[in-house]
Design a protein around this motif. Structure first.
Motif, mmCIF file in Angstrom:
data_model
loop_
_atom_site.group_PDB
_atom_site.id
_atom_site.type_symbol
_atom_site.label_atom_id
_atom_site.label_comp_id
_atom_site.label_asym_id
_atom_site.label_seq_id
_atom_site.Cartn_x
_atom_site.Cartn_y
_atom_site.Cartn_z
ATOM 1 N N ARG A 70 0.831 -1.196 0.000
ATOM 2 C CA ARG A 70 0.000 0.000 0.000
ATOM 3 C C ARG A 70 0.875 1.260 0.000
ATOM 4 N NH1 ARG A 70 -5.120 1.835 3.613
ATOM 5 N NH2 ARG A 70 -5.542 3.529 2.163
ATOM 6 N N ARG A 71 0.713 2.092 -1.009
ATOM 7 C CA ARG A 71 1.556 3.284 -1.132
ATOM 8 C C ARG A 71 0.762 4.572 -1.185
ATOM 9 N NH1 ARG A 71 6.810 1.808 -3.501
ATOM 10 N NH2 ARG A 71 6.830 -0.459 -3.446
ATOM 11 N N GLY A 72 -0.548 4.510 -1.040
ATOM 12 C CA GLY A 72 -1.345 5.732 -0.973
ATOM 13 C C GLY A 72 -2.087 6.042 -2.252
ATOM 14 N N LEU A 73 -3.228 6.698 -2.076
ATOM 15 C CA LEU A 73 -4.110 7.008 -3.207
ATOM 16 C C LEU A 73 -3.460 7.962 -4.215
ATOM 17 C CD1 LEU A 73 -6.805 7.301 -4.701
ATOM 18 C CD2 LEU A 73 -7.628 8.717 -2.834
ATOM 19 N N GLY A 74 -2.856 9.055 -3.699
ATOM 20 C CA GLY A 74 -2.254 10.040 -4.613
ATOM 21 C C GLY A 74 -1.167 9.403 -5.451
ATOM 22 N N SER A 75 -0.345 8.606 -4.823
ATOM 23 C CA SER A 75 0.753 7.982 -5.555
ATOM 24 C C SER A 75 0.216 6.982 -6.584
ATOM 25 C CB SER A 75 1.725 7.358 -4.555
ATOM 26 O OG SER A 75 1.917 6.017 -4.771
ATOM 27 N N GLU A 79 0.963 7.249 -10.575
ATOM 28 C CA GLU A 79 1.505 6.090 -11.306
ATOM 29 C C GLU A 79 0.601 5.755 -12.507
ATOM 30 O OE1 GLU A 79 3.713 3.425 -9.248
ATOM 31 O OE2 GLU A 79 4.150 2.467 -11.169
ATOM 32 N N GLY A 80 -0.701 5.786 -12.295
ATOM 33 C CA GLY A 80 -1.645 5.512 -13.391
ATOM 34 C C GLY A 80 -1.515 6.539 -14.504
ATOM 35 N N ILE A 81 -1.351 7.794 -14.134
ATOM 36 C CA ILE A 81 -1.179 8.851 -15.143
ATOM 37 C C ILE A 81 0.064 8.564 -15.979
ATOM 38 C CG2 ILE A 81 -0.580 11.308 -15.469
ATOM 39 C CD1 ILE A 81 -2.425 11.913 -13.034
ATOM 40 N N GLY A 82 1.139 8.154 -15.303
ATOM 41 C CA GLY A 82 2.393 7.844 -15.997
ATOM 42 C C GLY A 82 2.238 6.723 -17.014
ATOM 43 N N ARG A 83 1.328 5.803 -16.769
ATOM 44 C CA ARG A 83 1.119 4.674 -17.691
ATOM 45 C C ARG A 83 0.073 4.976 -18.754
ATOM 46 N NH1 ARG A 83 3.155 -0.149 -15.510
ATOM 47 N NH2 ARG A 83 4.329 0.410 -13.657
ATOM 48 N N LEU A 173 3.961 16.397 -10.240
ATOM 49 C CA LEU A 173 3.053 16.081 -9.138
ATOM 50 C C LEU A 173 3.840 15.294 -8.093
ATOM 51 C CD1 LEU A 173 -0.084 15.081 -11.258
ATOM 52 C CD2 LEU A 173 0.395 17.278 -10.151
ATOM 53 N N ARG A 174 3.581 15.584 -6.818
ATOM 54 C CA ARG A 174 4.398 14.952 -5.768
ATOM 55 C C ARG A 174 3.889 13.599 -5.311
ATOM 56 N NH1 ARG A 174 5.648 17.472 -0.519
ATOM 57 N NH2 ARG A 174 6.863 15.594 -0.241
ATOM 58 N N ALA A 175 2.617 13.352 -5.595
ATOM 59 C CA ALA A 175 2.075 12.017 -5.311
ATOM 60 C C ALA A 175 1.915 11.695 -3.832
ATOM 61 C CB ALA A 175 2.930 10.930 -5.967
ATOM 62 N N THR A 176 1.986 12.711 -2.977
ATOM 63 C CA THR A 176 1.691 12.425 -1.574
ATOM 64 C C THR A 176 0.298 12.968 -1.287
ATOM 65 O OG1 THR A 176 2.762 14.477 -1.001
ATOM 66 C CG2 THR A 176 4.068 12.491 -0.766
ATOM 67 N N GLY A 177 -0.319 12.423 -0.270
ATOM 68 C CA GLY A 177 -1.645 12.929 0.100
ATOM 69 C C GLY A 177 -2.745 12.289 -0.729
ATOM 70 N N PHE A 178 -3.980 12.552 -0.325
ATOM 71 C CA PHE A 178 -5.162 11.916 -0.904
ATOM 72 C C PHE A 178 -5.749 12.778 -2.016
ATOM 73 C CE2 PHE A 178 -8.697 8.933 0.664
ATOM 74 C CZ PHE A 178 -7.862 7.867 0.897
ATOM 75 N N LYS A 179 -5.423 14.090 -2.036
ATOM 76 C CA LYS A 179 -6.202 15.043 -2.844
ATOM 77 C C LYS A 179 -5.477 15.448 -4.123
ATOM 78 C CE LYS A 179 -9.404 14.714 0.045
ATOM 79 N NZ LYS A 179 -10.551 13.855 -0.344
#
Ligand SMILES: Nc1nc2c(ncn2[C@@H]2O[C@H](COP(=O)(O)OP(=O)(O)OP(=O)(O)O)[C@@H](O)[C@H]2O)c(=O)[nH]1
Ligand SMILES: [Mg+2]
Length: 240
Positions: A70-75, A79-83, A173-179
């Motif tokens: 589990r690495r968090g929703l934002g991350s 990751e999905g955007i990158g793919r 994008l930093r990919a931390t946090g939920f928002k």
């Protein structure tokens, strides 16, 4: 090689096997008129979500991004955007709170370049948040007010959105946090932004992933975003 899809739908998942099965047909009928791909970013869900995605991929354009823990929703979203390959990138919770039937209304203005960012909103006329408990409603209101200095959108806490791909090249994008929506709005400054009302229902099955840690992460994310905005405003005034 197949042509690039117009729409990439990103579904972050942690233990959403049952919900995914329930959403599958609704997603396919909402997106059937657009060449599309569905990218599920799963964080090694113990409930077998990844297995369900592999089953669904015989029946739809699913791509599974499987991470080890589990690495968090934002991350997961980043990751999905990158793919992704679509010119319109949609993000939706995979628990049924976000109705797939809204996807055409989120995607069309972006595909037709009428908006760079379209937000599913619970706080414009016609929208509501029945799916939140009274405590969550108050927390969400306070969290939205706290973001007022960053954006004028009515529902900055919403994670149901579509953005034009090139907007995301404007800032990392930093990919931390939920928002993730608030982060994109603050750093990439899409314009215009449209808010489309929707009914935020209760999750279809399974348990919420929101915890006290999520709230602490939000406060941290918010202070990072205010710092980012102050630095960007400083740069803008020096170049003027
Ligand atoms: N890949 C991944 N997905 C996550 C993670 N945390 C949450 N999600 C997914 O993100 C979406 C939103 O999470 P929810 O638990 O529904 O959070 P929420 O909508 O704020 O809370 P509820 O209203 O209580 O459901 C769901 O599809 C989750 O499965 C995570 O760490 N990794
Ligand atoms: Mg939810």
């Amino acid at each position: 090689m197949p042509a690039d899809p117009e729409v990439s739908l990103i579904l972050p998942t942690f233990n959403e096997r049952t919900c995914l099965g329930m959403l599958h047909e609704r997603i396919e009928s909402a997106l059937e008129r657009y060449p599309h791909e569905i990218i599920v970013v799963d964080d090694g869900s113990p409930d077998g979500t990844a297995h369900r995605v592999r089953e669904l991929s015989s029946d739809g354009p699913y791509h599974l991004v499987l991470r080890d823990r589990r690495r968090g929703l934002g991350s997961a979203v980043v990751e999905g955007i990158g793919r992704s390959r679509g010119s319109a990138i949609a993000v939706m919770d995979a628990d049924g709170s976000h109705p797939p039937e809204l996807l055409p209304a989120l995607v069309e203005p972006v595909l037709h370049r009428e908006a760079e960012f379209v937000l599913g909103s619970r706080r414009v006329p016609g929208g509501d948040y029945e799916g939140l408990t009274p405590l969550r409603t108050v927390t969400s209101w306070v969290a939205s007010r706290a973001a007022r200095g960053l954006t004028t959108v009515q529902d900055p806490m919403s994670g149901f959105l579509t953005v034009r791909r090139e907007v995301l090249d404007r800032a990392p994008l930093r990919a931390t946090g939920f928002k993730i929506g608030l982060e994109i709005i603050t750093k990439c400054r899409p314009a215009p932004i449209l808010e489309v009302p929707f009914h935020f229902g209760p999750r279809l099955a399974g348990r919420s992933k929101l915890t006290a840690v999520t709230v602490v992460d939000y406060v941290r994310q918010l202070s990072d975003l205010y710092r980012w905005r102050a630095a960007a405003d400083g740069r803008d005034s020096r170049t003027r």
